[in-house]
Design a protein around this motif. Structure first.
Motif, PDB file in Angstrom:
ATOM      1  N   THR A 188      36.880 -57.258  85.977  1.00 45.73           N
ATOM      2  CA  THR A 188      37.112 -58.611  85.451  1.00 45.73           C
ATOM      3  C   THR A 188      35.903 -59.536  85.592  1.00 45.73           C
ATOM      4  O   THR A 188      35.969 -60.673  85.152  1.00 45.73           O
ATOM      5  CB  THR A 188      38.321 -59.286  86.152  1.00 45.73           C
ATOM      6  N   ARG A 189      34.823 -59.058  86.209  1.00 47.71           N
ATOM      7  CA  ARG A 189      33.682 -59.969  86.386  1.00 47.71           C
ATOM      8  C   ARG A 189      33.085 -60.305  85.007  1.00 47.71           C
ATOM      9  O   ARG A 189      33.198 -59.519  84.049  1.00 47.71           O
ATOM     10  CB  ARG A 189      32.636 -59.355  87.316  1.00 47.71           C
ATOM     11  N   LYS A 190      32.412 -61.463  84.964  1.00 47.63           N
ATOM     12  CA  LYS A 190      31.874 -61.940  83.676  1.00 47.63           C
ATOM     13  C   LYS A 190      30.692 -61.088  83.228  1.00 47.63           C
ATOM     14  O   LYS A 190      30.550 -60.753  82.072  1.00 47.63           O
ATOM     15  CB  LYS A 190      31.399 -63.387  83.829  1.00 47.63           C
ATOM     16  N   LYS A 191      29.799 -60.792  84.172  1.00 43.28           N
ATOM     17  CA  LYS A 191      28.552 -60.099  83.831  1.00 43.28           C
ATOM     18  C   LYS A 191      28.764 -58.580  83.885  1.00 43.28           C
ATOM     19  O   LYS A 191      29.107 -58.023  84.928  1.00 43.28           O
ATOM     20  CB  LYS A 191      27.490 -60.543  84.839  1.00 43.28           C
ATOM     21  N   SER A 192      28.562 -57.939  82.755  1.00 45.94           N
ATOM     22  CA  SER A 192      28.680 -56.483  82.609  1.00 45.94           C
ATOM     23  C   SER A 192      29.794 -55.833  83.446  1.00 45.94           C
ATOM     24  O   SER A 192      29.518 -55.077  84.375  1.00 45.94           O
ATOM     25  CB  SER A 192      27.343 -55.791  82.856  1.00 45.94           C
ATOM     26  N   PRO A 193      31.047 -56.118  83.081  1.00 39.48           N
ATOM     27  CA  PRO A 193      32.178 -55.510  83.804  1.00 39.48           C
ATOM     28  C   PRO A 193      32.297 -54.009  83.507  1.00 39.48           C
ATOM     29  O   PRO A 193      31.673 -53.513  82.556  1.00 39.48           O
ATOM     30  CB  PRO A 193      33.382 -56.256  83.223  1.00 39.48           C
ATOM     31  N   LEU A 194      33.093 -53.337  84.336  1.00 40.38           N
ATOM     32  CA  LEU A 194      33.363 -51.924  84.080  1.00 40.38           C
ATOM     33  C   LEU A 194      34.229 -51.793  82.830  1.00 40.38           C
ATOM     34  O   LEU A 194      35.354 -52.295  82.795  1.00 40.38           O
ATOM     35  CB  LEU A 194      34.094 -51.311  85.285  1.00 40.38           C
ATOM     36  N   ILE A 195      33.676 -51.140  81.795  1.00 40.95           N
ATOM     37  CA  ILE A 195      34.445 -50.858  80.574  1.00 40.95           C
ATOM     38  C   ILE A 195      34.150 -49.410  80.169  1.00 40.95           C
ATOM     39  O   ILE A 195      33.244 -48.796  80.718  1.00 40.95           O
ATOM     40  CB  ILE A 195      34.043 -51.791  79.394  1.00 40.95           C
ATOM     41  N   ILE A 196      34.925 -48.933  79.198  1.00 37.30           N
ATOM     42  CA  ILE A 196      34.605 -47.605  78.656  1.00 37.30           C
ATOM     43  C   ILE A 196      33.504 -47.820  77.614  1.00 37.30           C
ATOM     44  O   ILE A 196      33.728 -48.504  76.611  1.00 37.30           O
ATOM     45  CB  ILE A 196      35.853 -46.961  78.018  1.00 37.30           C
ATOM     46  N   PRO A 197      32.301 -47.298  77.846  1.00 33.17           N
ATOM     47  CA  PRO A 197      31.215 -47.559  76.887  1.00 33.17           C
ATOM     48  C   PRO A 197      31.491 -46.914  75.523  1.00 33.17           C
ATOM     49  O   PRO A 197      32.138 -45.866  75.457  1.00 33.17           O
ATOM     50  CB  PRO A 197      29.992 -46.907  77.538  1.00 33.17           C
ATOM     51  N   LYS A 198      30.966 -47.557  74.486  1.00 33.71           N
ATOM     52  CA  LYS A 198      31.091 -46.999  73.127  1.00 33.71           C
ATOM     53  C   LYS A 198      30.487 -45.600  73.094  1.00 33.71           C
ATOM     54  O   LYS A 198      29.465 -45.358  73.746  1.00 33.71           O
ATOM     55  CB  LYS A 198      30.269 -47.871  72.165  1.00 33.71           C
ATOM     56  N   ASN A 199      31.107 -44.730  72.327  1.00 33.12           N
ATOM     57  CA  ASN A 199      30.606 -43.355  72.142  1.00 33.12           C
ATOM     58  C   ASN A 199      30.580 -42.531  73.424  1.00 33.12           C
ATOM     59  O   ASN A 199      29.740 -41.633  73.559  1.00 33.12           O
ATOM     60  CB  ASN A 199      29.176 -43.342  71.565  1.00 33.12           C
ATOM     61  N   SER A 200      31.453 -42.865  74.394  1.00 32.47           N
ATOM     62  CA  SER A 200      31.415 -42.021  75.594  1.00 32.47           C
ATOM     63  C   SER A 200      32.555 -41.009  75.560  1.00 32.47           C
ATOM     64  O   SER A 200      33.596 -41.261  74.949  1.00 32.47           O
ATOM     65  CB  SER A 200      31.484 -42.864  76.865  1.00 32.47           C
TER      66      SER A 200
END
Ligand code: DC
Length: 230
Positions: A188-200
Protein backbone atom coordinates in the motif's frame (compact mmCIF):
# COMPACT_ATOMS: atom_id res chain seq x y z
CA UNK A 1 25.02 -9.40 -24.51
CA UNK A 2 23.86 -8.92 -20.93
CA UNK A 3 20.34 -9.66 -19.69
CA UNK A 4 18.23 -9.00 -16.60
CA UNK A 5 15.90 -11.42 -14.80
CA UNK A 6 13.61 -9.95 -12.13
CA UNK A 7 11.84 -11.88 -9.36
CA UNK A 8 9.25 -10.08 -7.24
CA UNK A 9 6.92 -11.33 -4.54
CA UNK A 10 5.92 -10.97 -0.89
CA UNK A 11 8.11 -11.80 2.13
CA UNK A 12 9.06 -15.45 2.54
CA UNK A 13 7.51 -16.49 -0.75
CA UNK A 14 10.77 -18.27 -1.57
CA UNK A 15 11.91 -15.75 -4.15
CA UNK A 16 15.43 -15.20 -2.79
CA UNK A 17 16.15 -18.93 -2.62
CA UNK A 18 14.86 -19.37 -6.17
CA UNK A 19 16.74 -16.28 -7.38
CA UNK A 20 20.01 -17.57 -5.96
CA UNK A 21 19.56 -21.03 -7.51
CA UNK A 22 18.42 -19.65 -10.87
CA UNK A 23 21.43 -17.31 -11.06
CA UNK A 24 23.73 -20.23 -10.30
CA UNK A 25 22.19 -22.38 -13.05
CA UNK A 26 22.52 -19.49 -15.50
CA UNK A 27 26.07 -18.66 -14.26
CA UNK A 28 25.17 -15.02 -13.68
CA UNK A 29 25.11 -12.79 -10.56
CA UNK A 30 22.33 -12.72 -7.98
CA UNK A 31 21.40 -9.51 -6.16
CA UNK A 32 18.97 -9.69 -3.23
CA UNK A 33 17.60 -6.14 -3.12
CA UNK A 34 15.87 -6.74 0.24
CA UNK A 35 19.34 -7.08 1.78
CA UNK A 36 20.08 -3.43 0.87
CA UNK A 37 16.88 -2.21 2.60
CA UNK A 38 17.77 -4.45 5.54
CA UNK A 39 21.30 -2.97 5.76
CA UNK A 40 19.87 0.57 5.74
CA UNK A 41 17.48 -0.47 8.54
CA UNK A 42 20.29 -2.00 10.58
CA UNK A 43 22.34 1.18 10.08
CA UNK A 44 19.37 3.29 11.23
CA UNK A 45 18.82 1.15 14.35
CA UNK A 46 22.49 0.99 15.33
CA UNK A 47 22.97 4.73 14.89
CA UNK A 48 19.75 5.61 16.70
CA UNK A 49 17.98 7.18 13.74
CA UNK A 50 15.15 4.70 14.29
CA UNK A 51 13.28 3.54 17.37
CA UNK A 52 9.92 1.88 17.97
CA UNK A 53 8.27 5.24 17.93
CA UNK A 54 9.90 7.27 15.20
CA UNK A 55 12.39 7.67 12.41
CA UNK A 56 14.74 10.67 12.04
CA UNK A 57 14.52 10.57 8.27
CA UNK A 58 16.51 13.64 7.30
CA UNK A 59 19.35 12.82 9.67
CA UNK A 60 19.37 9.23 8.48
CA UNK A 61 19.52 10.21 4.79
CA UNK A 62 22.36 12.68 5.44
CA UNK A 63 24.28 10.14 7.42
CA UNK A 64 23.76 7.46 4.75
CA UNK A 65 25.41 9.66 2.15
CA UNK A 66 28.59 9.64 4.28
CA UNK A 67 28.52 5.92 4.97
CA UNK A 68 29.58 2.93 2.94
CA UNK A 69 26.65 0.56 2.40
CA UNK A 70 27.62 -1.80 -0.36
CA UNK A 71 27.36 -5.25 -1.85
CA UNK A 72 30.73 -6.90 -2.33
CA UNK A 73 31.32 -9.95 -4.46
CA UNK A 74 33.31 -12.73 -2.78
CA UNK A 75 35.63 -15.23 -4.46
CA UNK A 76 32.72 -17.55 -5.27
CA UNK A 77 30.89 -14.76 -7.08
CA UNK A 78 28.35 -14.32 -4.25
CA UNK A 79 27.35 -10.79 -3.22
CA UNK A 80 27.41 -10.03 0.52
CA UNK A 81 26.13 -6.95 2.29
CA UNK A 82 28.63 -4.68 4.06
CA UNK A 83 28.10 -1.61 6.22
CA UNK A 84 31.30 0.40 6.64
CA UNK A 85 33.37 -2.68 5.83
CA UNK A 86 31.58 -4.95 8.32
CA UNK A 87 29.95 -8.09 6.88
CA UNK A 88 26.35 -7.74 8.14
CA UNK A 89 24.76 -10.73 6.38
CA UNK A 90 23.78 -12.41 9.68
CA UNK A 91 22.69 -9.28 11.52
CA UNK A 92 20.32 -8.11 8.77
CA UNK A 93 18.31 -11.38 8.81
CA UNK A 94 17.23 -11.15 12.47
CA UNK A 95 13.68 -10.35 13.61
CA UNK A 96 14.56 -6.86 14.87
CA UNK A 97 15.56 -5.67 11.40
CA UNK A 98 12.65 -7.62 9.84
CA UNK A 99 10.20 -5.87 12.11
CA UNK A 100 11.28 -2.39 11.01
CA UNK A 101 12.42 -2.82 7.42
CA UNK A 102 9.12 -2.26 5.59
CA UNK A 103 8.60 0.93 7.54
CA UNK A 104 12.02 2.24 6.48
CA UNK A 105 11.56 1.06 2.87
CA UNK A 106 8.45 3.10 2.31
CA UNK A 107 10.24 6.49 2.22
CA UNK A 108 11.03 7.93 -1.20
CA UNK A 109 14.45 9.23 -0.05
CA UNK A 110 15.44 5.75 1.13
CA UNK A 111 14.19 4.13 -2.09
CA UNK A 112 16.25 6.58 -4.15
CA UNK A 113 19.35 5.77 -2.12
CA UNK A 114 18.80 2.05 -2.68
CA UNK A 115 17.95 2.54 -6.36
CA UNK A 116 21.40 4.04 -6.99
CA UNK A 117 23.06 1.01 -5.43
CA UNK A 118 20.83 -1.34 -7.46
CA UNK A 119 21.56 0.38 -10.78
CA UNK A 120 25.32 0.73 -10.11
CA UNK A 121 25.77 -2.89 -9.20
CA UNK A 122 23.91 -4.12 -12.28
CA UNK A 123 25.95 -2.21 -14.84
CA UNK A 124 27.61 -4.29 -17.53
CA UNK A 125 26.60 -7.68 -16.23
CA UNK A 126 23.80 -10.20 -16.47
CA UNK A 127 21.87 -10.48 -13.22
CA UNK A 128 18.96 -12.04 -11.39
CA UNK A 129 17.58 -9.47 -8.93
CA UNK A 130 14.78 -10.19 -6.47
CA UNK A 131 12.64 -7.81 -4.42
CA UNK A 132 9.29 -6.05 -4.44
CA UNK A 133 9.54 -3.48 -7.25
CA UNK A 134 12.24 -4.87 -9.50
CA UNK A 135 10.18 -5.80 -12.58
CA UNK A 136 7.75 -2.91 -12.13
CA UNK A 137 10.03 -0.02 -11.24
CA UNK A 138 13.76 -0.71 -10.98
CA UNK A 139 14.03 -2.61 -14.31
CA UNK A 140 10.69 -2.21 -16.12
CA UNK A 141 12.37 -3.32 -19.38
CA UNK A 142 13.91 -6.47 -17.90
CA UNK A 143 14.21 -9.41 -20.29
CA UNK A 144 12.53 -11.98 -18.03
CA UNK A 145 10.13 -11.29 -15.14
CA UNK A 146 8.70 -13.57 -12.46
CA UNK A 147 6.21 -13.01 -9.65
CA UNK A 148 6.46 -15.64 -6.91
CA UNK A 149 3.65 -16.13 -4.42
CA UNK A 150 2.51 -18.55 -1.69
CA UNK A 151 -0.23 -18.58 0.94
CA UNK A 152 0.28 -16.72 4.21
CA UNK A 153 0.20 -20.09 6.04
CA UNK A 154 3.04 -21.52 3.95
CA UNK A 155 5.07 -18.31 4.16
CA UNK A 156 4.70 -18.10 7.95
CA UNK A 157 5.80 -21.71 8.38
CA UNK A 158 8.85 -21.14 6.19
CA UNK A 159 9.89 -17.98 8.03
CA UNK A 160 9.26 -19.56 11.45
CA UNK A 161 11.44 -22.56 10.56
CA UNK A 162 14.24 -20.22 9.41
CA UNK A 163 14.18 -18.22 12.65
CA UNK A 164 13.24 -20.70 15.38
CA UNK A 165 16.76 -21.92 16.22
CA UNK A 166 18.26 -18.46 16.66
CA UNK A 167 15.20 -16.78 18.16
CA UNK A 168 13.51 -19.29 20.42
CA UNK A 169 11.09 -16.81 21.98
CA UNK A 170 9.25 -16.33 18.65
CA UNK A 171 5.86 -17.98 18.08
CA UNK A 172 4.40 -18.81 14.67
CA UNK A 173 1.57 -16.37 15.37
CA UNK A 174 4.06 -13.52 15.86
CA UNK A 175 5.80 -14.44 12.62
CA UNK A 176 2.46 -14.50 10.76
CA UNK A 177 1.46 -11.11 12.17
CA UNK A 178 4.80 -9.63 11.18
CA UNK A 179 4.41 -10.95 7.60
CA UNK A 180 0.83 -9.62 7.33
CA UNK A 181 1.98 -6.24 8.58
CA UNK A 182 4.86 -6.14 6.08
CA UNK A 183 2.58 -7.25 3.21
CA UNK A 184 0.25 -4.43 4.07
CA UNK A 185 2.99 -1.77 4.16
CA UNK A 186 4.74 -3.14 1.02
CA UNK A 187 1.52 -3.31 -1.03
CA UNK A 188 0.00 0.00 0.00
CA UNK A 189 2.96 2.39 0.11
CA UNK A 190 2.85 5.30 -2.34
CA UNK A 191 6.31 4.85 -3.84
CA UNK A 192 6.74 1.70 -5.95
CA UNK A 193 4.48 -0.70 -4.01
CA UNK A 194 4.60 -4.46 -4.42
CA UNK A 195 2.53 -5.29 -7.53
CA UNK A 196 2.54 -8.01 -10.15
CA UNK A 197 4.76 -6.49 -12.86
CA UNK A 198 3.48 -6.36 -16.44
CA UNK A 199 4.55 -9.34 -18.55
CA UNK A 200 5.65 -11.41 -15.58
CA UNK A 201 5.16 -15.14 -15.18
CA UNK A 202 3.19 -15.71 -11.96
CA UNK A 203 4.15 -18.80 -9.99
CA UNK A 204 2.39 -19.95 -6.83
CA UNK A 205 4.75 -22.42 -5.21
CA UNK A 206 2.54 -23.90 -2.46
CA UNK A 207 2.91 -27.71 -2.51
CA UNK A 208 5.63 -27.61 -5.14
CA UNK A 209 9.26 -28.61 -4.64
CA UNK A 210 12.04 -26.07 -5.14
CA UNK A 211 13.48 -28.20 -7.98
CA UNK A 212 10.17 -28.30 -9.78
CA UNK A 213 9.71 -24.52 -9.64
CA UNK A 214 13.38 -23.89 -10.44
CA UNK A 215 13.17 -26.06 -13.58
CA UNK A 216 10.10 -24.18 -14.75
CA UNK A 217 11.91 -20.85 -14.23
CA UNK A 218 15.06 -22.05 -15.94
CA UNK A 219 13.20 -23.33 -19.03
CA UNK A 220 11.15 -20.14 -19.24
CA UNK A 221 14.25 -17.93 -18.95
CA UNK A 222 16.19 -19.92 -21.53
CA UNK A 223 13.28 -19.84 -23.98
CA UNK A 224 13.20 -16.04 -23.85
CA UNK A 225 16.95 -15.44 -23.77
CA UNK A 226 17.65 -17.88 -26.62
CA UNK A 227 15.17 -16.05 -28.83
CA UNK A 228 16.74 -12.67 -28.02
CA UNK A 229 20.33 -13.85 -28.25
CA UNK A 230 20.46 -16.80 -30.59
O1 DC B 1 12.93 -9.64 0.72
P1 DC B 1 13.12 -9.19 2.17
O2 DC B 1 12.14 -9.77 3.12
O3 DC B 1 14.53 -9.38 2.62
O4 DC B 1 12.85 -7.62 2.09
C1 DC B 1 12.87 -6.84 3.25
C2 DC B 1 12.00 -5.61 3.10
O5 DC B 1 12.59 -4.70 2.20
C3 DC B 1 10.59 -5.84 2.61
O6 DC B 1 9.69 -6.04 3.68
C4 DC B 1 10.27 -4.58 1.87
C5 DC B 1 11.60 -4.03 1.47
N1 DC B 1 11.90 -4.18 0.05
C6 DC B 1 11.36 -3.27 -0.80
O7 DC B 1 10.59 -2.41 -0.37
N2 DC B 1 11.68 -3.29 -2.13
C7 DC B 1 12.50 -4.24 -2.61
N3 DC B 1 12.81 -4.25 -3.91
C8 DC B 1 13.04 -5.21 -1.74
C9 DC B 1 12.71 -5.16 -0.41
Amino acid sequence: MNYIVTIDGPSSSGKSTLAKLLAKKLSISHIDSGSIYRAVTLYALENKFLSNKKILLEKLVNSLSNSDISLKENRDGIFKMYVNNEDVEDKIRGSKVSKHVSEVAKYEEIREFVLRIQRDISKNKSIVMDGRDIGSFVFPNADVKFYIDASIKTRSERRYNQLKEKEQHLSIREVENDLLNRDNIDKTRKKSPLIIPKNSLIINNVNRTIDDVLNQMLEYTKSIINKKMP
